[in-house]
Design an enzyme around this catalytic site. Structure first.
Site, mmCIF file in Angstrom:
data_model
loop_
_atom_site.group_PDB
_atom_site.id
_atom_site.type_symbol
_atom_site.label_atom_id
_atom_site.label_comp_id
_atom_site.label_asym_id
_atom_site.label_seq_id
_atom_site.Cartn_x
_atom_site.Cartn_y
_atom_site.Cartn_z
ATOM 1 N N ASN A 205 0.866 -1.173 0.000
ATOM 2 C CA ASN A 205 0.000 0.000 0.000
ATOM 3 C C ASN A 205 0.905 1.227 0.000
ATOM 4 O O ASN A 205 1.497 1.563 1.024
ATOM 5 C CB ASN A 205 -0.905 -0.017 1.249
ATOM 6 C CG ASN A 205 -1.771 1.226 1.347
ATOM 7 O OD1 ASN A 205 -1.808 2.049 0.429
ATOM 8 N ND2 ASN A 205 -2.461 1.377 2.472
ATOM 9 N N TRP A 206 1.023 1.850 -1.154
ATOM 10 C CA TRP A 206 1.941 2.991 -1.267
ATOM 11 C C TRP A 206 1.355 4.275 -0.689
ATOM 12 O O TRP A 206 2.044 5.299 -0.628
ATOM 13 C CB TRP A 206 2.332 3.200 -2.744
ATOM 14 C CG TRP A 206 3.319 2.200 -3.237
ATOM 15 C CD1 TRP A 206 3.974 1.242 -2.498
ATOM 16 C CD2 TRP A 206 3.796 2.047 -4.593
ATOM 17 N NE1 TRP A 206 4.811 0.512 -3.301
ATOM 18 C CE2 TRP A 206 4.732 0.982 -4.591
ATOM 19 C CE3 TRP A 206 3.521 2.699 -5.798
ATOM 20 C CZ2 TRP A 206 5.385 0.560 -5.752
ATOM 21 C CZ3 TRP A 206 4.170 2.284 -6.944
ATOM 22 C CH2 TRP A 206 5.102 1.224 -6.921
ATOM 23 N N LYS A 207 0.093 4.259 -0.311
ATOM 24 C CA LYS A 207 -0.554 5.453 0.256
ATOM 25 C C LYS A 207 -0.285 6.650 -0.669
ATOM 26 O O LYS A 207 -0.314 6.492 -1.883
ATOM 27 C CB LYS A 207 -0.087 5.675 1.701
ATOM 28 C CG LYS A 207 -0.279 4.394 2.543
ATOM 29 C CD LYS A 207 -0.044 4.584 4.011
ATOM 30 C CE LYS A 207 -0.224 3.241 4.728
ATOM 31 N NZ LYS A 207 -0.085 3.351 6.173
ATOM 32 N N HIS B 142 -9.647 1.139 5.065
ATOM 33 C CA HIS B 142 -8.344 1.357 5.720
ATOM 34 C C HIS B 142 -8.529 2.315 6.895
ATOM 35 O O HIS B 142 -9.323 3.258 6.810
ATOM 36 C CB HIS B 142 -7.342 1.920 4.709
ATOM 37 C CG HIS B 142 -5.938 1.876 5.235
ATOM 38 N ND1 HIS B 142 -5.463 2.834 6.102
ATOM 39 C CD2 HIS B 142 -4.935 0.978 5.062
ATOM 40 C CE1 HIS B 142 -4.206 2.516 6.429
ATOM 41 N NE2 HIS B 142 -3.864 1.403 5.803
ATOM 42 N N GLU C 21 -6.859 4.727 7.859
ATOM 43 C CA GLU C 21 -6.655 6.144 7.511
ATOM 44 C C GLU C 21 -7.904 6.730 6.858
ATOM 45 O O GLU C 21 -8.197 7.915 7.013
ATOM 46 C CB GLU C 21 -5.412 6.287 6.610
ATOM 47 C CG GLU C 21 -4.136 6.078 7.414
ATOM 48 C CD GLU C 21 -2.976 5.489 6.637
ATOM 49 O OE1 GLU C 21 -2.976 5.549 5.391
ATOM 50 O OE2 GLU C 21 -2.053 4.962 7.288
ATOM 51 N N GLU D 263 -5.336 -4.896 10.535
ATOM 52 C CA GLU D 263 -4.323 -3.862 10.745
ATOM 53 C C GLU D 263 -4.623 -3.121 12.046
ATOM 54 O O GLU D 263 -5.415 -2.171 12.061
ATOM 55 C CB GLU D 263 -4.350 -2.854 9.588
ATOM 56 C CG GLU D 263 -4.028 -3.459 8.241
ATOM 57 C CD GLU D 263 -3.446 -2.410 7.277
ATOM 58 O OE1 GLU D 263 -2.341 -2.650 6.787
ATOM 59 O OE2 GLU D 263 -4.072 -1.361 7.060
ATOM 60 N N GLY E 170 2.424 2.523 10.894
ATOM 61 C CA GLY E 170 3.351 3.652 10.778
ATOM 62 C C GLY E 170 4.014 4.035 12.085
ATOM 63 O O GLY E 170 4.599 5.100 12.208
ATOM 64 N N SER F 116 3.443 -1.921 10.352
ATOM 65 C CA SER F 116 4.888 -1.953 10.561
ATOM 66 C C SER F 116 5.540 -3.279 10.156
ATOM 67 O O SER F 116 6.507 -3.715 10.775
ATOM 68 C CB SER F 116 5.233 -1.587 12.015
ATOM 69 O OG SER F 116 4.814 -0.259 12.287
ATOM 70 N N GLY G 137 2.981 -1.031 4.295
ATOM 71 C CA GLY G 137 3.004 0.392 3.973
ATOM 72 C C GLY G 137 4.429 0.838 3.682
ATOM 73 O O GLY G 137 4.988 0.549 2.627
HETATM 74 P P1 13P Z 1 3.011 0.634 7.693
HETATM 75 O O1 13P Z 1 3.554 -0.664 7.108
HETATM 76 O O2 13P Z 1 3.735 1.843 7.195
HETATM 77 O O3 13P Z 1 2.880 0.553 9.172
HETATM 78 O O4 13P Z 1 1.509 0.787 7.120
HETATM 79 C C1 13P Z 1 0.663 -0.298 7.209
HETATM 80 C C2 13P Z 1 -0.567 -0.028 6.432
HETATM 81 O O5 13P Z 1 -1.355 0.832 6.777
HETATM 82 C C3 13P Z 1 -0.799 -0.805 5.198
HETATM 83 O O6 13P Z 1 -2.081 -0.590 4.699
#
Ligand code: 13P
Length: 254
Positions: free
Chosen positions: A12-14, A99, A101, A171, A177, A217, A238
C-alpha cells in the site's frame, strides 16, 4: 501460512510516488521476479495517478494492481471520486477498503465501508477489507469486540458465495506507521478469531479459502516470524513497500 488460503503480499503505497517513480519500481520488481519468481500473489496499490502507467508496465507480469479506495456509487456527480469500474478499467483486480486512515481522516464508518464492499463485489473487484482496533480499545480489552463489529457491519449482506472473493486485512491501528508491530502471536490470535467468526456465519468450507493478511509496521526484519504463523496468509505493507530492496526481502520471506 498453513491453511488453504492464497498467500498475498500487498504493497500500500498510500500518498507516495510519482508516475515516474512508480514505473521505475515496477520495472525493477518485474526484472527481479523474472529472475526469481515467488509463489505468493504480489499486489501493488499505488496512487490512482500511477495506475494507468502501471497497467501497461506490468501487463506481462504476475504483479497485480489494487486501488486504495473507491466510491460506492458506480458513476455520477461525485467530484474527486473514483468508481470501481474505473479501477477495473485502470487494471485493478483488488481495492483496499476501510483502511484505518480512511476511517480516521475521511470519516468512513462501517456502513459506508459495507456499501463499498458490496459495490466492489458487484463490479468484479476483490475487496481488501481492513479492520483493526485502536490502542485505547486494545488497552480496554475491547479488541475482539471491535473486530466483531467491524466484520459484522462491514460484511453485511455479503453472501457465502462472495466471501471467498474478499481478502481480510487485520491492521491494528496502533501498529500502523508507528514501528510497533503486533507480535506474531497477537496477530495469530486475532486472525484465528476472525476465521472462527466467519466460519460461524458462512461455514468452514466457504471460509477456508479466505486470505487473512496482517498489516502494521511489517518490514524485512519481522516478515519471517509473521509468515510462520498458520493463520497469517500474507501481509499488507506500507512504508517498507516503498523501497524495492526491502519489498523484495518481504516477498522472499522464509
Ligand atoms: P506501515 O507498514 O507503514 O505501518 O503501514 C501499514 C498499512 O497501513 C498498510 O495498509
Amino acid at each position: 501460512m498453513g491453511n488453504m488460503a492464497e498467500t498475498i503480499i500487498a504493497a500500500n503505497w498510500k500518498m507516495h510516488k510519482t508516475i515516474g517513480q512508480s514505473i521505475e519500481f515496477a520495472r525493477s520488481l518485474k526484472d527481479a521476479l523474472s529472475k526469481k519468481p515467488v509463489s505468493a500473489a504480489i499486489v501493488i496499490a499505488p496512487p490512482f495517478t500511477s495506475l494507468g502507467a502501471l497497467k501497461l508496465e506490468l501487463k506481462d507480469s504476475a504483479v497485480l494492481l489494487a486501488g486504495q479506495n473507491m466510491n460506492a456509487v458506480p458513476q455520477g456527480a461525485m467530484t474527486g471520486e473514483i468508481s470501481g469500474e474505473m479501477l477495473l478499467d485502470a487494471g485493478c483486480k483488488y481495492c483496499i477498503l476501510g483502511h484505518s486512515e480512511r476511517r480516521l481522516h475521511f470519516g468512513e464508518d462501517d456502513r459506508l465501508i459495507n456499501a463499498k464492499v458490496i459495490a466492489a463485489l458487484e463490479c468484479g473487484l476483490k475487496p481488501v477489507f481492513c479492520i483493526g482496533e485502536k490502542l485505547a480499545e486494545r488497552e480496554a480489552a475491547a479488541t475482539l469486540q471491535v473486530i466483531s463489529r467491524q466484520l459484522k457491519e462491514g460484511l453485511n449482506k455479503v453472501s457465502a458465495g462472495d466471501i471467498k472473493k474478499i481478502v481480510i486485512a487485520y491492521e491494528p491501528v496502533w501498529a500502523i506507521g508507528t514501528g510497533k508491530t503486533a507480535t506474531p502471536q497477537q496477530a495469530q490470535e486475532v486472525h484465528l478469531f476472525i476465521r472462527k467468526f466467519l466460519n460461524e456465519i458462512y461455514g468452514e468450507k466457504e471460509v477456508a479459502g479466505v486470505s487473512l493478511i496482517y498489516g502494521g509496521s511489517v518490514n524485512a526484519e519481522n516478515i519471517d516470524s509473521l509468515m510462520a504463523q498458520t493463520e497469517i496468509s500474507g501481509v499488507l505493507v506500507g512504508s517498507a513497500s516503498l523501497d524495492l530492496a526491502s519489498f523484495l526481502r518481504i516477498i522472499n520471506f522464509q
